[in-house]
Design a protein around this motif. Sequence first.
Motif, PDB file in Angstrom:
ATOM      1  N   ALA A 132      31.107  26.138  40.823  1.00 48.99           N
ATOM      2  CA  ALA A 132      30.989  25.205  39.701  1.00 48.99           C
ATOM      3  C   ALA A 132      30.408  26.004  38.538  1.00 48.99           C
ATOM      4  N   THR A 133      30.702  25.576  37.317  1.00 46.28           N
ATOM      5  CA  THR A 133      30.209  26.280  36.141  1.00 46.28           C
ATOM      6  C   THR A 133      29.439  25.339  35.219  1.00 46.28           C
ATOM      7  N   CYS A 134      28.451  25.905  34.558  1.00 44.12           N
ATOM      8  CA  CYS A 134      27.710  25.186  33.527  1.00 44.12           C
ATOM      9  C   CYS A 134      27.736  26.067  32.288  1.00 44.12           C
ATOM     10  N   ASN A 135      28.104  25.484  31.171  1.00 43.32           N
ATOM     11  CA  ASN A 135      28.279  26.240  29.944  1.00 43.32           C
ATOM     12  C   ASN A 135      27.183  25.857  28.954  1.00 43.32           C
ATOM     13  N   LYS A 136      26.353  26.827  28.601  1.00 43.48           N
ATOM     14  CA  LYS A 136      25.289  26.635  27.608  1.00 43.48           C
ATOM     15  C   LYS A 136      25.434  27.733  26.569  1.00 43.48           C
ATOM     16  N   ASP A 137      24.880  27.512  25.408  1.00 42.36           N
ATOM     17  CA  ASP A 137      24.931  28.512  24.348  1.00 42.36           C
ATOM     18  C   ASP A 137      23.559  29.166  24.243  1.00 42.36           C
ATOM     19  N   TYR A 138      23.514  30.483  24.420  1.00 38.65           N
ATOM     20  CA  TYR A 138      22.255  31.220  24.390  1.00 38.65           C
ATOM     21  C   TYR A 138      22.183  32.135  23.184  1.00 38.65           C
ATOM     22  N   TRP A 139      20.969  32.479  22.817  1.00 37.87           N
ATOM     23  CA  TRP A 139      20.713  33.430  21.754  1.00 37.87           C
ATOM     24  C   TRP A 139      21.176  34.796  22.228  1.00 37.87           C
ATOM     25  N   GLU A 140      22.060  35.439  21.487  1.00 36.43           N
ATOM     26  CA  GLU A 140      22.682  36.689  21.925  1.00 36.43           C
ATOM     27  C   GLU A 140      21.703  37.847  22.086  1.00 36.43           C
ATOM     28  N   GLU A 141      20.551  37.765  21.468  1.00 34.53           N
ATOM     29  CA  GLU A 141      19.567  38.842  21.609  1.00 34.53           C
ATOM     30  C   GLU A 141      18.560  38.555  22.718  1.00 34.53           C
ATOM     31  N   GLY A 142      18.734  37.446  23.433  1.00 35.52           N
ATOM     32  CA  GLY A 142      17.810  37.070  24.493  1.00 35.52           C
ATOM     33  C   GLY A 142      18.285  37.516  25.866  1.00 35.52           C
ATOM     34  N   ASN A 143      17.491  37.169  26.848  1.00 33.07           N
ATOM     35  CA  ASN A 143      17.799  37.465  28.245  1.00 33.07           C
ATOM     36  C   ASN A 143      17.665  36.192  29.064  1.00 33.07           C
ATOM     37  N   VAL A 144      18.421  36.128  30.155  1.00 38.26           N
ATOM     38  CA  VAL A 144      18.304  35.018  31.097  1.00 38.26           C
ATOM     39  C   VAL A 144      17.939  35.568  32.468  1.00 38.26           C
ATOM     40  N   GLN A 145      17.333  34.710  33.268  1.00 41.93           N
ATOM     41  CA  GLN A 145      17.002  35.062  34.649  1.00 41.93           C
ATOM     42  C   GLN A 145      17.480  33.908  35.525  1.00 41.93           C
ATOM     43  N   LEU A 146      18.098  34.248  36.655  1.00 39.62           N
ATOM     44  CA  LEU A 146      18.647  33.240  37.556  1.00 39.62           C
ATOM     45  C   LEU A 146      17.742  33.043  38.768  1.00 39.62           C
ATOM     46  N   ARG A 147      17.694  31.801  39.228  1.00 34.19           N
ATOM     47  CA  ARG A 147      16.957  31.445  40.445  1.00 34.19           C
ATOM     48  C   ARG A 147      17.911  30.624  41.299  1.00 34.19           C
ATOM     49  N   VAL A 148      18.293  31.150  42.461  1.00 32.63           N
ATOM     50  CA  VAL A 148      19.235  30.434  43.320  1.00 32.63           C
ATOM     51  C   VAL A 148      18.480  29.790  44.475  1.00 32.63           C
ATOM     52  N   LEU A 149      18.881  28.560  44.801  1.00 33.84           N
ATOM     53  CA  LEU A 149      18.278  27.820  45.900  1.00 33.84           C
ATOM     54  C   LEU A 149      19.204  26.683  46.298  1.00 33.84           C
ATOM     55  N   ARG A 150      18.814  25.914  47.308  1.00 36.22           N
ATOM     56  CA  ARG A 150      19.627  24.801  47.818  1.00 36.22           C
ATOM     57  C   ARG A 150      19.142  23.489  47.206  1.00 36.22           C
ATOM     58  N   TYR A 151      20.065  22.515  47.120  1.00 37.86           N
ATOM     59  CA  TYR A 151      19.760  21.218  46.528  1.00 37.86           C
ATOM     60  C   TYR A 151      20.327  20.116  47.406  1.00 37.86           C
ATOM     61  N   ASP A 152      19.496  19.121  47.701  1.00 36.95           N
ATOM     62  CA  ASP A 152      19.925  17.954  48.466  1.00 36.95           C
ATOM     63  C   ASP A 152      20.145  16.817  47.480  1.00 36.95           C
ATOM     64  N   GLY A 153      21.403  16.503  47.205  1.00 35.26           N
ATOM     65  CA  GLY A 153      21.738  15.465  46.238  1.00 35.26           C
ATOM     66  C   GLY A 153      21.283  14.080  46.652  1.00 35.26           C
ATOM     67  N   ASP A 154      21.151  13.825  47.958  1.00 38.06           N
ATOM     68  CA  ASP A 154      20.708  12.505  48.416  1.00 38.06           C
ATOM     69  C   ASP A 154      19.243  12.249  48.077  1.00 38.06           C
ATOM     70  N   THR A 155      18.421  13.288  48.149  1.00 33.85           N
ATOM     71  CA  THR A 155      16.987  13.124  47.887  1.00 33.85           C
ATOM     72  C   THR A 155      16.563  13.654  46.520  1.00 33.85           C
ATOM     73  N   GLY A 156      17.422  14.478  45.901  1.00 35.42           N
ATOM     74  CA  GLY A 156      17.078  15.081  44.621  1.00 35.42           C
ATOM     75  C   GLY A 156      16.047  16.195  44.752  1.00 35.42           C
ATOM     76  N   LYS A 157      15.965  16.806  45.938  1.00 40.80           N
ATOM     77  CA  LYS A 157      14.975  17.859  46.180  1.00 40.80           C
ATOM     78  C   LYS A 157      15.651  19.219  46.329  1.00 40.80           C
ATOM     79  N   PHE A 158      14.896  20.248  45.987  1.00 40.72           N
ATOM     80  CA  PHE A 158      15.334  21.634  46.082  1.00 40.72           C
ATOM     81  C   PHE A 158      14.656  22.294  47.272  1.00 40.72           C
ATOM     82  N   TYR A 159      15.360  23.280  47.882  1.00 38.52           N
ATOM     83  CA  TYR A 159      14.834  23.924  49.082  1.00 38.52           C
ATOM     84  C   TYR A 159      15.023  25.431  49.060  1.00 38.52           C
ATOM     85  N   GLN A 160      14.093  26.119  49.731  1.00 39.37           N
ATOM     86  CA  GLN A 160      14.213  27.553  50.000  1.00 39.37           C
ATOM     87  C   GLN A 160      15.175  27.713  51.154  1.00 39.37           C
ATOM     88  N   PRO A 161      15.663  28.890  51.429  1.00 40.91           N
ATOM     89  CA  PRO A 161      15.286  30.140  50.786  1.00 40.91           C
ATOM     90  C   PRO A 161      15.821  30.201  49.367  1.00 40.91           C
TER      91      PRO A 161
END
Length: 174
Positions: A132-161
């Motif tokens: 799936a993709t999410c499209n946002k507009d970022y400042w071209e001179e900036g940096n982004v950092q990603l954090r990957v994890l699991r999501y339970d849509g039924d409870t709205g909670k995030f999980y490790q690892p």
Amino acid sequence: MSKYWRAKVRAFTGATALAFSVVVATPAMADGAPENPQEVVMPADIEIVVGDTPAPGTVVPPLGTARTVTASATCLGTTSAYGVQGCFQHNGDITWSGDTEADGMSSAVGVYTDYGRPSFVCINSGSAGTWATCNKDYWEEGNVQLRVLRYDGDTGKFYQPEAWSGWIPVDGQY
């Protein structure tokens, strides 16, 4: 000493930083599913965005499993943890969220900036083996950092690892 020593030091420093970013952005993977996933508390004000299915004909990054993660030339900062893979496409400022495991949870990729823009999480509510993709507009001179994890849509909670990428330049120029 050579009159070009500063240039040599700069080149060495840049090469070292690039090598370090590759190591940091490619974390080791767990062998299997976590027995007792730990909940991750996210900030209350974080925006949750349900990603879009890529349009037919869209070139998608290679999607690995927990043991095989492949980097893509167009998708930077490939980061993975059990059941989720994420990366950032600098041409278009697109965050990719890939679900690699059929475990009843969704993949989630948080995106953070180094210049104060509010963070958000891109959720892939599709099935295992999809992007799936999410499209946002970022400042071209900036940096982004990603954090990957699991999501339970039924409870709205995030999980490790979970795993974090290194800082990724929005313009794609390391």
